[in-house]
Enzyme design. Structure first.
Site, PDB file in Angstrom:
ATOM      1  N   LEU A   7       0.873  -1.172   0.000  1.00 25.69           N
ATOM      2  CA  LEU A   7       0.000   0.000   0.000  1.00 25.69           C
ATOM      3  C   LEU A   7       0.907   1.217   0.000  1.00 25.69           C
ATOM      4  CD1 LEU A   7      -2.575  -1.026   2.764  1.00 25.69           C
ATOM      5  CD2 LEU A   7      -2.815  -1.260   0.293  1.00 25.69           C
ATOM      6  N   ASP A   8       0.798   2.067  -1.015  1.00 26.43           N
ATOM      7  CA  ASP A   8       1.724   3.194  -1.155  1.00 26.43           C
ATOM      8  C   ASP A   8       0.963   4.481  -1.453  1.00 26.43           C
ATOM      9  OD1 ASP A   8       3.750   4.976  -1.678  1.00 26.43           O
ATOM     10  OD2 ASP A   8       4.776   3.702  -3.135  1.00 26.43           O
ATOM     11  N   SER A   9       0.751   5.288  -0.419  1.00 19.91           N
ATOM     12  CA  SER A   9       0.027   6.549  -0.599  1.00 19.91           C
ATOM     13  C   SER A   9       0.862   7.580  -1.344  1.00 19.91           C
ATOM     14  CB  SER A   9      -0.414   7.114   0.755  1.00 19.91           C
ATOM     15  OG  SER A   9       0.718   7.429   1.541  1.00 19.91           O
ATOM     16  N   GLY A  10       2.143   7.306  -1.563  1.00 20.18           N
ATOM     17  CA  GLY A  10       3.005   8.206  -2.319  1.00 20.18           C
ATOM     18  C   GLY A  10       2.993   7.930  -3.812  1.00 20.18           C
TER      19      GLY A  10
END
Length: 124
Positions: free
Chosen positions: A36-39
């Site tokens: 999971l990568d919010s960036g």
């Protein structure tokens, strides 16, 4: 989607990808592990995780740009159903995407997917 973890842990989840295209493929669904990568703006599926008979096409923007520079990418030709598998084995409400496919070290669920799943990252 509710998930709690220690700061030192990487937010890895089990995911089921289902090809919704009408053409015949060997595997309609595959299970992968993704970060999971919010960036990340978009979801990127590693070429290692992408079934070889699932069609891809050239992308309008054929590069993924990040800290390490640019990486060539393609897009799924078919809409892919993405479902996150909870620890108890239940499945979150799946969403439909045309993910990017690239030679990256691991698959990444970007903000397009996180937003579609209704996931909000916060620090408590």
């Amino acid at each position: 989607l509710a998930m709690t973890m220690e700061h030192k842990d990487r937010p890895l989840v089990r995911v089921i990808l289902t090809n919704t295209g009408s053409h015949p493929v060997k595997q309609r669904s595959v299970y992968i592990t993704a970060l999971l990568d919010s960036g990340a703006d978009i979801t990127i599926i590693s070429e290692e995780d992408w079934p070889t008979d699932w069609p891809v096409m050239e992308a309008a923007n054929p590069q993924i740009h990040g800290i390490g520079g640019g990486i060539p990418m393609r897009k799924s030709r078919d809409m892919i159903e993405v479902g996150v598998i909870n620890r108890d084995g239940s499945l979150e409400r799946p969403l439909l995407l045309f993910p990017a496919v690239a030679m990256v070290r691991g698959s990444i669920l970007g903000r397009d997917c996180l937003q579609g799943l209704g996931l909000r990252l916060t620090n408590l």
